[in-house]
Design a protein around this motif. Structure first.
Motif: not given
Ligand code: ZN
Ligand code: ZN
Length: 417
Positions: A307-322
């Motif tokens: 799992s790509g760290i950059e992608r997971v954090l991008l998705a988290a930004d998109g959902e406003g979490v983490f």
């Protein structure tokens, strides 16, 4: 030359992850490490480069290996490659060391691909991954998928879907490949430029092609899941049953072949609806039952995910979490007597397990108090000439603004409670 021209920058397609952003990385990696440890996976730390053969043997026909690898010759004349993905090196380590099975390991490491730099795509990207080698029990497929699923959920992601497929094995896959070839041969003229010529080399790739021509031509292509042999079918059913039992929703996606050639049976991908389609995959993986053999080891099944760290954090930004965790320190020491007290007190506090910091360069009281404020510390220890003369220190609570003098000798114990 102007100073600007002299300045060295990070290579194209790479970036620096600095504090405070890096504290999110640290938190994500820590969370993943705990989850993997809790499931019996130990950390593997392997080389970032391997003999080029390690990657060539596993994916000669893939774009990743053919076009995107960083290949170089070292001073000893060996041809090496920076790892383009995580699995091959781990399986190479398995073949080399022959640990007892099932061998369950996790890693957090960079991968390197020479791709066109674009938003969210880096030439050095970072991956969290696990590999479980030595069993073809479908329940371990469920275990691997559930660790990824639960990680995303614990980060707070809710708009993530799991796509699932089976690619069959050496018994049923040839029959399917032939059915797919027949389908593609009849539509050869409709395929994209690349696949008009190369479709027959690797027909599965066409299912994965993002070009509209290929997507249209494969809309009614035969589905692998309809061609599975009895054993693959039973395996796939047990995986689905397990995911359902663990309340993990999934969608069967017969186009899901993933970018690497070594997959057999279960393949899966997690897609986040919050990031654009071209890069919506935040993680995925699958079974690679022939990989150990192709690297010269005994036939040993395995499965993993990355799992790509950059992608997971991008998705988290998109959902406003983490959000980034607050990296505040506990105690800031303000010393206007030359710094000796600050040097000693911060060290004592750190040895007692507190997070302590100080200012340097003999700055003014005002500047030090400003730094204390910025540090997020709740407690400030102030040492001035008065305090030194009395063998005391002033302890100020920055929240309540209360302050008191205590003996220097009692400080560490008092602040460690
Ligand atoms: Zn195509
Ligand atoms: Zn089969």
């Amino acid at each position: 030359m102007s100073p600007d021209q002299l300045q060295v920058k990070a290579p194209s397609g790479t970036r620096d992850v600095l504090p405070p952003e890096s504290s999110r990385w640290q938190a994500l990696i820590a969370r993943f490490a705990t989850a993997a440890n809790n499931a019996g996976y130990g950390m593997i730390q392997g080389p970032m480069f391997e003999d080029i053969e390690v990657f060539q043997r596993v994916g000669e026909a893939t774009d990743v290996v053919r076009k995107e690898m960083y290949v170089f010759e070292d001073r000893g004349g060996r041809t090496l490659a920076l790892r383009p993905e995580g699995t091959a090196g781990v399986v190479r380590a398995f073949v080399q060391h022959r640990p007892t099975t099932p061998w369950k390991v996790w890693y957090a490491a960079p991968n390197f691909r020479y791709e066109r730099p674009q938003a969210g795509r880096y030439r050095q990207h970072h991956q969290l991954g696990i590999e479980a080698i030595g069993t073809d029990d479908p329940d371990i497929d469920v275990e691997v998928i559930s660790i990824a699923h639960d990680l995303y959920r614990s980060v707070g992601l809710t708009r993530v879907s799991l796509l699932l497929n089976s690619l069959g094995d050496s018994v049923c896959r040839p029959t399917y490949d032939q059915a797919l070839k027949d389908h593609l041969e009849a539509r050869r003229e409709d395929l994209c430029d690349e696949h008009r010529e190369r479709a027959m080399d690797n027909p599965l790739r066409v299912l994965d092609c993002k070009k509209k021509a290929c997507r249209d031509a494969t809309r009614d292509a035969p589905r692998i899941v309809d061609h599975l042999c009895e054993e693959c079918k039973a395996h796939f059913e047990r995986v689905q049953e397990g995911l359902s039992a663990l309340d993990i929703d999934f969608i069967i996606e017969s186009r899901l072949v993933r970018g690497l050639d070594y997959y057999t049976r279960t393949t899966f991908e997690f897609q986040a609806s919050e990031i654009d389609a071209a890069q919506s995959a935040i993680g995925g993986g699958g079974r690679y039952d022939k990989l150990a053999e192709s690297l010269g080891g005994p036939a040993t099944p395995g499965i993993g995910f990355g799992s790509g760290i950059e992608r997971v954090l991008l998705a988290a930004d998109g959902e406003g979490v983490f959000p980034a965790p607050e990296d505040r320190i506990d105690v800031f020491v303000v010393d206007t007597t030359g710094g000796t007290a600050a040097r000693d007190i911060t060290s004592e506090l750190r040895r007692a397990g507190r997070r302590a910091d100080r200012a340097f360069d003999g700055r003014s009281m005002k500047a030090q108090m400003k730094a204390a404020d910025k540090s997020g510390a709740r407690t400030v220890v102030i040492v001035g000439e008065d305090e030194v003369a009395a063998g005391e220190v002033t302890v100020r609570d920055l929240t309540t603004k209360e302050q008191r003098r205590i003996p220097r000798s009692a400080l560490v114990e008092e602040l460690s409670q």
